[in-house]
Each structure stands twice: as C-alpha cells, then as structure tokens.
Scaffold this active site. Structure first.
Site, PDB file in Angstrom:
ATOM      1  N   THR A  15       0.818  -1.142   0.021  1.00 31.91           N
ATOM      2  CA  THR A  15      -0.102   0.210  -0.074  1.00 31.91           C
ATOM      3  C   THR A  15       0.673   1.266   0.148  1.00 31.91           C
ATOM      4  O   THR A  15       2.006   1.315   0.719  1.00 31.91           O
ATOM      5  CB  THR A  15      -0.884   0.022   1.226  1.00 31.91           C
ATOM      6  OG1 THR A  15      -1.766   1.360   1.244  1.00 31.91           O
ATOM      7  CG2 THR A  15      -0.246  -0.206   2.322  1.00 31.91           C
ATOM      8  N   LYS A  66     -14.581  -3.094   2.494  1.00 35.97           N
ATOM      9  CA  LYS A  66     -15.388  -2.109   2.502  1.00 35.97           C
ATOM     10  C   LYS A  66     -16.907  -2.346   2.703  1.00 35.97           C
ATOM     11  O   LYS A  66     -17.594  -1.448   3.493  1.00 35.97           O
ATOM     12  CB  LYS A  66     -15.435  -1.312   1.082  1.00 35.97           C
ATOM     13  CG  LYS A  66     -13.815  -0.815   0.752  1.00 35.97           C
ATOM     14  CD  LYS A  66     -13.913  -0.122  -0.594  1.00 35.97           C
ATOM     15  CE  LYS A  66     -12.679   0.533  -0.863  1.00 35.97           C
ATOM     16  NZ  LYS A  66     -12.608   1.186  -2.103  1.00 35.97           N
ATOM     17  N   ASN A  87     -15.181   3.637   2.954  1.00 33.09           N
ATOM     18  CA  ASN A  87     -13.639   3.549   2.782  1.00 33.09           C
ATOM     19  C   ASN A  87     -12.742   4.277   3.922  1.00 33.09           C
ATOM     20  O   ASN A  87     -11.750   4.386   3.958  1.00 33.09           O
ATOM     21  CB  ASN A  87     -13.361   3.735   1.211  1.00 33.09           C
ATOM     22  CG  ASN A  87     -13.139   5.506   1.312  1.00 33.09           C
ATOM     23  OD1 ASN A  87     -13.958   6.232   1.976  1.00 33.09           O
ATOM     24  ND2 ASN A  87     -12.442   5.806   0.233  1.00 33.09           N
ATOM     25  N   GLY A 128     -18.604  -1.475 -15.596  1.00 28.99           N
ATOM     26  CA  GLY A 128     -18.358  -2.206 -14.411  1.00 28.99           C
ATOM     27  C   GLY A 128     -19.565  -1.855 -13.367  1.00 28.99           C
ATOM     28  O   GLY A 128     -20.135  -0.707 -13.566  1.00 28.99           O
ATOM     29  N   ALA A 132     -16.196   0.061  -6.787  1.00 27.45           N
ATOM     30  CA  ALA A 132     -15.812   1.389  -7.111  1.00 27.45           C
ATOM     31  C   ALA A 132     -16.874   1.800  -7.793  1.00 27.45           C
ATOM     32  O   ALA A 132     -17.180   2.950  -7.975  1.00 27.45           O
ATOM     33  CB  ALA A 132     -14.432   1.282  -7.915  1.00 27.45           C
ATOM     34  N   GLY A 243      -6.194   6.783 -13.224  1.00 26.44           N
ATOM     35  CA  GLY A 243      -6.669   6.264 -12.095  1.00 26.44           C
ATOM     36  C   GLY A 243      -6.053   6.971 -10.984  1.00 26.44           C
ATOM     37  O   GLY A 243      -6.876   6.935  -9.901  1.00 26.44           O
TER      38      GLY A 243
HETATM   39  P1  NAP Z   1     -15.171  -5.517  -7.815  1.00 29.83           P
HETATM   40  O1  NAP Z   1     -15.943  -4.764  -6.738  1.00 29.83           O
HETATM   41  O2  NAP Z   1     -14.606  -6.936  -7.514  1.00 29.83           O
HETATM   42  O3  NAP Z   1     -15.602  -5.248  -9.340  1.00 29.83           O
HETATM   43  C1  NAP Z   1     -15.017  -5.774 -10.215  1.00 29.83           C
HETATM   44  C2  NAP Z   1     -15.702  -5.389 -11.589  1.00 29.83           C
HETATM   45  O4  NAP Z   1     -14.812  -6.020 -12.742  1.00 29.83           O
HETATM   46  C3  NAP Z   1     -17.052  -5.915 -11.839  1.00 29.83           C
HETATM   47  O5  NAP Z   1     -17.923  -4.841 -12.525  1.00 29.83           O
HETATM   48  C4  NAP Z   1     -16.825  -7.270 -12.504  1.00 29.83           C
HETATM   49  O6  NAP Z   1     -17.729  -7.586 -13.450  1.00 29.83           O
HETATM   50  C5  NAP Z   1     -15.711  -6.682 -13.591  1.00 29.83           C
HETATM   51  N1  NAP Z   1     -14.855  -7.875 -14.127  1.00 29.83           N
HETATM   52  C6  NAP Z   1     -13.697  -8.356 -13.243  1.00 29.83           C
HETATM   53  N2  NAP Z   1     -13.128  -9.377 -14.195  1.00 29.83           N
HETATM   54  C7  NAP Z   1     -13.762  -9.198 -15.601  1.00 29.83           C
HETATM   55  C8  NAP Z   1     -13.717  -9.814 -16.382  1.00 29.83           C
HETATM   56  N3  NAP Z   1     -12.810 -10.927 -16.952  1.00 29.83           N
HETATM   57  N4  NAP Z   1     -14.698  -9.543 -17.438  1.00 29.83           N
HETATM   58  C9  NAP Z   1     -15.601  -8.647 -17.654  1.00 29.83           C
HETATM   59  N5  NAP Z   1     -15.853  -7.862 -16.306  1.00 29.83           N
HETATM   60  C10 NAP Z   1     -14.963  -8.259 -15.287  1.00 29.83           C
HETATM   61  O7  NAP Z   1     -13.618  -4.508  -7.808  1.00 29.83           O
HETATM   62  P2  NAP Z   1     -13.331  -2.908  -7.485  1.00 29.83           P
HETATM   63  O8  NAP Z   1     -13.230  -2.797  -5.935  1.00 29.83           O
HETATM   64  O9  NAP Z   1     -14.898  -2.117  -8.081  1.00 29.83           O
HETATM   65  O10 NAP Z   1     -12.391  -2.232  -8.264  1.00 29.83           O
HETATM   66  C11 NAP Z   1     -12.234  -2.547  -9.704  1.00 29.83           C
HETATM   67  C12 NAP Z   1     -10.922  -1.732 -10.167  1.00 29.83           C
HETATM   68  O11 NAP Z   1     -11.042  -0.406  -9.821  1.00 29.83           O
HETATM   69  C13 NAP Z   1      -9.588  -2.507  -9.487  1.00 29.83           C
HETATM   70  O12 NAP Z   1      -8.857  -2.744 -10.539  1.00 29.83           O
HETATM   71  C14 NAP Z   1      -9.207  -1.491  -8.633  1.00 29.83           C
HETATM   72  O13 NAP Z   1      -7.608  -1.565  -8.293  1.00 29.83           O
HETATM   73  C15 NAP Z   1      -9.715  -0.268  -9.166  1.00 29.83           C
HETATM   74  N6  NAP Z   1      -9.740   1.066  -7.992  1.00 29.83           N
HETATM   75  C16 NAP Z   1      -9.146   1.995  -8.169  1.00 29.83           C
HETATM   76  C17 NAP Z   1      -9.375   3.070  -7.484  1.00 29.83           C
HETATM   77  C18 NAP Z   1      -8.544   4.403  -7.413  1.00 29.83           C
HETATM   78  O14 NAP Z   1      -8.776   5.107  -6.297  1.00 29.83           O
HETATM   79  N7  NAP Z   1      -8.233   4.810  -8.606  1.00 29.83           N
HETATM   80  C19 NAP Z   1      -9.998   2.676  -6.260  1.00 29.83           C
HETATM   81  C20 NAP Z   1     -10.955   1.586  -6.036  1.00 29.83           C
HETATM   82  C21 NAP Z   1     -10.663   0.875  -7.080  1.00 29.83           C
HETATM   83  P3  NAP Z   1     -18.900  -8.613 -12.976  1.00 29.83           P
HETATM   84  O15 NAP Z   1     -19.844  -7.920 -11.831  1.00 29.83           O
HETATM   85  O16 NAP Z   1     -19.558  -9.240 -14.088  1.00 29.83           O
HETATM   86  O17 NAP Z   1     -18.226  -9.427 -11.818  1.00 29.83           O
END
Ligand code: NAP
Length: 282
Positions: A15, A66, A87, A128, A132, A243
């Site tokens: 982190t 979260k 968060n 998505g 997030a 991002g």
């Molecule tokens: P999450 O709750 O696990 O959600 C994952 C999302 O990705 C869902 O919409 C999922 O679709 C989709 N997905 C995963 N694998 C896939 C695949 N093979 N094909 C199509 N869709 C797929 O994760 P999250 O916490 O939202 O985080 C998502 C991303 O955002 C991560 O990369 C994280 O590092 C990034 N993030 C960045 C910040 C920042 O501050 N910049 C903050 C938070 C998160 P389904 O619903 O169909 O499973």
C-alpha cells in the site's frame, strides 16, 4: 500527541496510503502516524476493539472489507449508506462513523483534468458495477449529467446499482457488447472493472472502435498507470484520464474528515507516478 491513523485490508503489503498521508501531514505540519494493518476476516472484530482501546482518530478501509465495515461502525454518513460501502472511518468523540470518499474523489480528479466537463459531457457510460463503480455512480448522480448508462458483464450486478438511490440521472443497462456497438453516443466513458490491471495488462473490457473524437476515456486502474484501454483511446484521438488522480483525491478527502485540513494533493502527483512505476500499489 499526534494523530493515530491507519488502513485495514488484505493484502496490504504494497500500500502507498501511508506514504500519501505522510505527505499530507508534512504539508499541513500535522504530527501523526498512519499505519497499514493486514487483517484476516476473523480478526476484524478484535482489531476494531483494539482501535477503540487505542482511541485512534480514524482509518481507511480497503479490499475486501469496504462492505463488511458497514456492520461495524456506529453510524453511516448519507453517501456511505447510499453506496453501501465504507472506505473511511472517523472516531467522532468515541462514536465511529463510516464515510465513503471514493466517488467524490473520482469526480474531483476528473474535474481538475477537464474544466469543461459540465458543458462538454451529456452522455456518460460507466463500465463495471463493482464496489468502485457503486461509489462513482453515486457521485455522478450528484452531478448534472443527464444520462449515465451502465455496462457490465453481469447484468444483475449492474441493476443492483439502481437500487435504493435517489437517482437524478437517466440510466439504461447494457451488456459490454451492446455498449461497444453504441460507443459513439458517449462524451465520457469511465472504465471501473479490474480488466487491464497488472498482471493482466493486455485485457480491455470493450473495444474502442466506435468512440467519437474528443470523448474523454477515463480508467480508474492505476497499476499500470496507462492501461491498454487508455493507450488505445489516446491513439484514437480521445482525451484520457488516469486512475491515480482518484487515489490521491479520495485520500485527501479522508484526511480532511480526520483533521479538518483541506489539501490540494496535486503537488505529489508526479512523485506518486514514479512510485507506481516502481511497482507499488494501494
Ligand atoms: P470489484 O468490486 O471486484 O468489481 C470488479 C468489476 O470488474 C465488476 O464489474 C466485474 O464484473 C468486472 N470484471 C472483473 N473481471 C472481469 C472480466 N474478466 N470480464 C468482464 N468484467 C470483469 O472491484 P472494485 O473494488 O470495484 O475495483 C475495480 C478496479 O478499480 C480495480 O482494478 C481497482 O484497483 C480499481 N480501483 C481504483 C481506485 C482508485 O482510487 N483509482 C479505487 C478503487 C478501485 P462482474 O460484476 O460481472 O463480476
């Protein structure tokens, strides 16, 4: 004594949050410590009790806790309740309040990059529907964009984003394929899935063949900083948004909740980029 702060999650070894918050403390001449706590699910209750005994000032919550944290705090701020995830936790005189700064942090970062956002953007596509995306959809609902469509692999999860919201925007839900075919109608495309995140750097949730010129393509993944989607968008003449800005702004908003100090985090953007290029994550 200075502020006692931290972040809980698992895994949390790489982190960058302690580094980010140390920069904020230096900037505001605040004394304090921000520590990472890698906690297993069955240790969560015990760890929270320990935080209470230590009377810490607050902590961040990251993957995978979260949503679980909703059940541990004494109360929730309106946005965290609406999003369904916490968060940031703040110790307000012994009462532990859950907040969510992800969506607001995202919007702040986007607006800093694109001052013409409100006039230029009418139709938004959110790709998505995970944790997030929930925060970002909630924050988009506080803005003046008339249309925010959602495309996700799992349709039911996208439908879940529409539940229990005072929705101000018009939203249709599409498959990734349907959205891909109609990309030309969007002024802003926000990618929130984990597709394209290291080590799957080559993956993209949709093909950008049909985007119109000047569209803003935003990817919240920050590892790598420039995903394959952003590289493709840039080559097609789109405007792009990275991002790691969201990462900094959600942290600055959490810092403000704990300390009352407002921070403009952009002065550490370049240094953060260097750290991310060196392989750290948050
Ligand atoms: P999450 O709750 O696990 O959600 C994952 C999302 O990705 C869902 O919409 C999922 O679709 C989709 N997905 C995963 N694998 C896939 C695949 N093979 N094909 C199509 N869709 C797929 O994760 P999250 O916490 O939202 O985080 C998502 C991303 O955002 C991560 O990369 C994280 O590092 C990034 N993030 C960045 C910040 C920042 O501050 N910049 C903050 C938070 C998160 P389904 O619903 O169909 O499973």
């Amino acid at each position: 004594m200075g502020y006692l702060l931290g972040v809980i999650g698992n895994p949390i070894k790489h982190t960058l949050s302690p580094w980010i918050h140390q920069q904020f403390m230096n900037e505001t001449s605040i004394n304090g410590i921000y520590r990472p706590y890698e906690i297993k699910e069955d240790e969560l209750k015990e760890s929270f009790n320990l935080f209470k005994k230590m009377n810490i000032d607050g902590f961040n919550v990251t993957i995978p806790y979260k949503e679980t944290m909703l059940h541990y705090v004494d109360d929730l701020d309106e946005r965290a309740r609406s999003i369904g995830a916490v968060n940031t936790v703040v110790n307000q005189g012994g009462k532990w309040i859950g907040y969510n700064t992800d969506g607001r942090g995202y919007i702040r970062s986007l607006k800093q990059s694109y001052a013409d956002l409100d006039t230029f953007v009418k139709n938004v596509l959110l790709i998505g529907a995970g944790g997030a995306a929930r925060g970002i959809y909630d924050a988009l609902n506080q803005e003046s964009f008339p249309v925010v469509d959602i495309a996700n692999r799992t349709r039911e999860r996208a439908e879940g984003l529409l539940d229990s919201k005072e929705n101000h925007v018009e939203t249709s839900i599409y498959s990734l394929k349907e959205a891909q075919q109609n990309l030309q109608q969007y002024d802003l495309i926000i990618q929130t899935t984990s597709m394209g995140m290291t080590p799957n750097n080559r993956m993209m949730p949709i093909d950008l063949q049909n985007i119109k010129e000047n569209t803003i393509v935003s990817d919240i993944i920050y590892n790598p900083i420039e995903t394959s989607l952003l590289q493709t968008a840039r080559k097609k003449g789109a405007r792009i948004h990275y991002g790691h800005g969201m990462l900094l702004h959600q942290a600055a908003l959490a810092f403000e909740l704990w300390t009352g100090k407002t921070i403009d985090p952009n002065h550490i953007l370049h240094e953060l980029e260097q750290k991310l290029k060196g392989g750290s994550t948050c």
